[in-house]
Design a protein around this motif. Structure first.
Motif, PDB file in Angstrom:
ATOM      1  N   GLU A   1       3.474 -11.944 -36.156  1.00 40.60           N
ATOM      2  CA  GLU A   1       2.890 -11.184 -37.371  1.00 40.60           C
ATOM      3  C   GLU A   1       2.157 -12.390 -38.383  1.00 40.60           C
ATOM      4  N   THR A   2       2.791 -13.540 -38.571  1.00 44.99           N
ATOM      5  CA  THR A   2       2.252 -14.683 -39.321  1.00 44.99           C
ATOM      6  C   THR A   2       1.210 -15.219 -38.857  1.00 44.99           C
ATOM      7  N   LEU A   3       1.440 -15.518 -37.548  1.00 39.61           N
ATOM      8  CA  LEU A   3       0.098 -16.119 -36.588  1.00 39.61           C
ATOM      9  C   LEU A   3      -1.078 -15.013 -36.885  1.00 39.61           C
ATOM     10  N   GLU A   4      -0.848 -13.607 -36.749  1.00 43.95           N
ATOM     11  CA  GLU A   4      -1.951 -12.719 -36.558  1.00 43.95           C
ATOM     12  C   GLU A   4      -2.770 -12.818 -38.101  1.00 43.95           C
ATOM     13  N   ILE A   5      -1.872 -13.042 -39.181  1.00 46.72           N
ATOM     14  CA  ILE A   5      -2.280 -13.205 -40.497  1.00 46.72           C
ATOM     15  C   ILE A   5      -3.335 -14.528 -40.356  1.00 46.72           C
ATOM     16  N   PHE A   6      -2.831 -15.398 -40.040  1.00 49.42           N
ATOM     17  CA  PHE A   6      -3.739 -16.787 -40.159  1.00 49.42           C
ATOM     18  C   PHE A   6      -4.660 -16.744 -39.241  1.00 49.42           C
ATOM     19  N   ALA A   7      -4.699 -15.949 -38.124  1.00 46.84           N
ATOM     20  CA  ALA A   7      -5.937 -15.883 -37.001  1.00 46.84           C
ATOM     21  C   ALA A   7      -6.764 -14.991 -38.055  1.00 46.84           C
ATOM     22  N   PHE A   8      -6.227 -13.950 -38.724  1.00 49.29           N
ATOM     23  CA  PHE A   8      -7.221 -13.144 -39.525  1.00 49.29           C
ATOM     24  C   PHE A   8      -8.128 -13.934 -40.461  1.00 49.29           C
ATOM     25  N   MET A   9      -7.510 -15.215 -41.260  1.00 50.31           N
ATOM     26  CA  MET A   9      -8.004 -15.667 -41.918  1.00 50.31           C
ATOM     27  C   MET A   9      -9.018 -16.850 -41.156  1.00 50.31           C
ATOM     28  N   GLU A  10      -8.600 -17.371 -40.074  1.00 52.66           N
ATOM     29  CA  GLU A  10      -9.470 -18.183 -39.632  1.00 52.66           C
ATOM     30  C   GLU A  10     -10.737 -17.587 -38.555  1.00 52.66           C
ATOM     31  N   ALA A  11     -10.596 -16.219 -38.291  1.00 57.07           N
ATOM     32  CA  ALA A  11     -11.493 -15.521 -37.738  1.00 57.07           C
ATOM     33  C   ALA A  11     -12.530 -15.360 -38.901  1.00 57.07           C
ATOM     34  N   ALA A  12     -12.243 -15.182 -40.160  1.00 56.39           N
ATOM     35  CA  ALA A  12     -13.026 -14.973 -41.491  1.00 56.39           C
ATOM     36  C   ALA A  12     -14.033 -15.980 -41.459  1.00 56.39           C
ATOM     37  N   ASP A  13     -13.438 -17.197 -41.503  1.00 54.19           N
ATOM     38  CA  ASP A  13     -14.239 -18.606 -41.609  1.00 54.19           C
ATOM     39  C   ASP A  13     -15.058 -18.800 -40.521  1.00 54.19           C
ATOM     40  N   GLU A  14     -14.688 -18.389 -39.076  1.00 49.84           N
ATOM     41  CA  GLU A  14     -15.621 -18.244 -37.988  1.00 49.84           C
ATOM     42  C   GLU A  14     -16.702 -17.142 -38.210  1.00 49.84           C
ATOM     43  N   SER A  15     -16.232 -16.109 -38.759  1.00 55.23           N
ATOM     44  CA  SER A  15     -17.480 -15.038 -39.142  1.00 55.23           C
ATOM     45  C   SER A  15     -18.577 -15.671 -40.145  1.00 55.23           C
ATOM     46  N   LYS A  16     -18.079 -16.469 -40.853  1.00 51.87           N
ATOM     47  CA  LYS A  16     -18.927 -16.908 -41.993  1.00 51.87           C
ATOM     48  C   LYS A  16     -19.916 -17.972 -41.271  1.00 51.87           C
ATOM     49  N   ARG A  17     -19.203 -18.843 -40.478  1.00 51.04           N
ATOM     50  CA  ARG A  17     -20.178 -19.797 -39.597  1.00 51.04           C
ATOM     51  C   ARG A  17     -21.053 -19.128 -38.868  1.00 51.04           C
ATOM     52  N   GLN A  18     -20.858 -17.904 -38.532  1.00 53.54           N
ATOM     53  CA  GLN A  18     -21.725 -17.232 -37.567  1.00 53.54           C
ATOM     54  C   GLN A  18     -22.715 -16.008 -38.293  1.00 53.54           C
ATOM     55  N   GLY A  19     -22.681 -16.475 -39.650  1.00 54.48           N
ATOM     56  CA  GLY A  19     -23.466 -15.665 -40.578  1.00 54.48           C
ATOM     57  C   GLY A  19     -23.074 -14.109 -40.700  1.00 54.48           C
ATOM     58  N   GLY A  20     -21.874 -13.853 -40.424  1.00 53.73           N
ATOM     59  CA  GLY A  20     -21.299 -12.438 -40.929  1.00 53.73           C
ATOM     60  C   GLY A  20     -20.974 -11.821 -39.327  1.00 53.73           C
ATOM     61  N   LYS A  21     -21.261 -12.414 -38.359  1.00 55.17           N
ATOM     62  CA  LYS A  21     -21.072 -11.564 -37.067  1.00 55.17           C
ATOM     63  C   LYS A  21     -19.489 -11.276 -36.874  1.00 55.17           C
ATOM     64  N   PRO A  22     -19.214 -10.187 -35.918  1.00 54.46           N
ATOM     65  CA  PRO A  22     -17.827  -9.914 -35.973  1.00 54.46           C
ATOM     66  C   PRO A  22     -17.098 -11.113 -34.909  1.00 54.46           C
ATOM     67  N   VAL A  23     -16.021 -11.247 -35.308  1.00 57.53           N
ATOM     68  CA  VAL A  23     -15.115 -12.544 -34.477  1.00 57.53           C
ATOM     69  C   VAL A  23     -13.807 -11.860 -34.023  1.00 57.53           C
ATOM     70  N   LEU A  24     -13.559 -11.944 -32.885  1.00 56.25           N
ATOM     71  CA  LEU A  24     -12.294 -11.525 -32.398  1.00 56.25           C
ATOM     72  C   LEU A  24     -11.107 -12.445 -32.650  1.00 56.25           C
ATOM     73  N   LEU A  25     -10.098 -11.809 -33.186  1.00 60.77           N
ATOM     74  CA  LEU A  25      -8.675 -12.777 -33.343  1.00 60.77           C
ATOM     75  C   LEU A  25      -8.218 -13.220 -32.012  1.00 60.77           C
ATOM     76  N   GLU A  26      -8.315 -12.615 -31.027  1.00 62.46           N
ATOM     77  CA  GLU A  26      -8.009 -13.173 -29.710  1.00 62.46           C
ATOM     78  C   GLU A  26      -8.538 -14.451 -29.266  1.00 62.46           C
ATOM     79  N   THR A  27      -9.882 -14.495 -29.833  1.00 64.78           N
ATOM     80  CA  THR A  27     -10.924 -15.748 -29.416  1.00 64.78           C
ATOM     81  C   THR A  27     -10.272 -16.907 -30.330  1.00 64.78           C
ATOM     82  N   VAL A  28     -10.188 -16.650 -31.556  1.00 64.19           N
ATOM     83  CA  VAL A  28      -9.604 -17.784 -32.370  1.00 64.19           C
ATOM     84  C   VAL A  28      -8.232 -18.268 -32.097  1.00 64.19           C
TER      85      VAL A  28
END
Length: 290
Positions: free
Chosen positions: A253-280
């Motif tokens: 669960e803790t790793l999913e929380i931090f993957a959520f936040m990392e995916a949010a950063d990646e989405s920002k880098r990609q101009g707001g595109k959806p990012v899969l948690l499994e990818t990060v």
């Protein structure tokens, strides 16, 4: 650390006392650098806590460890000797300075057989706990959580303070988030997560103002909750964990929380595109394996 020591070494004993401490600190983060001397003096003079010169020296004097460095970046190296000594450890937020480091920390905990967990105190806020179990709400299908979200240049954007609101979101929604999109402005963050079963949760990060809380949407009703610091309630969970060796929050669960936040950063880098948690997560696990 001072706030925890006041509670643990105070008149209402939880069965765990702070007896020794090692002052770390990060020279490039003012909120760390500028407070270490003051906190060290208060622990030593006010609470008679023995101050030691290294983590290995600390480990000779304690049964369990509270890793309280506000900077997540050194956590991986700080915790290695703790795992080698197999001392149960609570890691305060953020668990690490990167998702890869967070992955590595929990891998080392598992490999060494050392009980370990991390959590924001917001998880145990009475309002959050009450609405999660409110029969008038029913099964939670959606949640809009919010918290302050100041940024710190050495950490991913949400790791530093947004983690409190994101932890509130996951406390109420549970795990199962699949993808994330993010919008950022000068004074706020807005992150939308899609969960399994068609559930949707959002996090709004506020800068310069704001409190903690959420709006919850269930199968029977909806309603708001207010988050509070709840240090005493968190410490009750931490002390129970130290005595039982059973983490109240899973590594997954803790790793999913931090993957959520990392995916949010990646989405920002990609101009707001959806990012899969499994990818990060896959990328972080590859980096952690190096």
């Amino acid at each position: 650390m001072v706030a925890f020591t006041k509670l643990l070494n105070g008149p209402k004993s939880l069965g765990v006392r702070v007896v020794a401490a090692y002052p770390g600190g990060s020279a490039d983060i003012p909120s760390s650098r500028d407070r270490v001397e003051e906190y060290t003096k208060e622990l030593r003079d006010g609470f008679k806590v023995e101050i030691v010169d290294s983590i290995p020296e600390l480990l000779k004097k304690v049964d369990v460890v509270l890793l309280e460095s506000v900077d997540g970046r050194p956590h991986l190296e700080q915790i290695r000797p703790v795992f080698e000594a197999r001392k149960p450890v609570f890691i305060d937020k953020p668990v690490a300075g990167s998702l890869a480091d967070a992955v590595k920390i929990f891998e080392l905990a598992r490999e060494s057989g050392t009980p370990c967990f991390s959590s924001s105190s917001l998880r145990y806020s009475p309002g959050v706990v009450a609405i999660k179990n409110d029969p008038k709400i029913g099964e939670i299908r959606g949640c809009d959580a919010f918290s302050p979200c100041s940024l710190e240049e050495h950490h991913p954007d949400l790791f530093w303070y947004g983690v409190h609101g994101v932890e509130t979101l996951f406390t109420l929604m549970g795990t199962g988030c699949k993808s994330v999109t993010r919008v950022q402005s000068d004074d706020s963050e807005f992150v939308t997560g899609t969960w399994d079963g068609g559930r949707i949760g959002t996090f709004r990060g506020l800068r310069g103002h704001g409190g903690y809380g959420a709006m919850v949407f269930g199968t029977k009703g909806s309603g708001p909750c207010v988050g509070t610091g709840a240090y005493d309630l968190l410490l009750q969970e931490v002390c129970t964990f130290f005595k039982t060796g059973k983490p109240p929050v899973s590594a997954d669960e803790t790793l999913e929380i931090f993957a959520f936040m990392e995916a949010a950063d990646e989405s920002k880098r990609q101009g707001g595109k959806p990012v899969l948690l499994e990818t990060v997560l896959a990328k972080a696990r590859a980096e952690a394996a190096k």
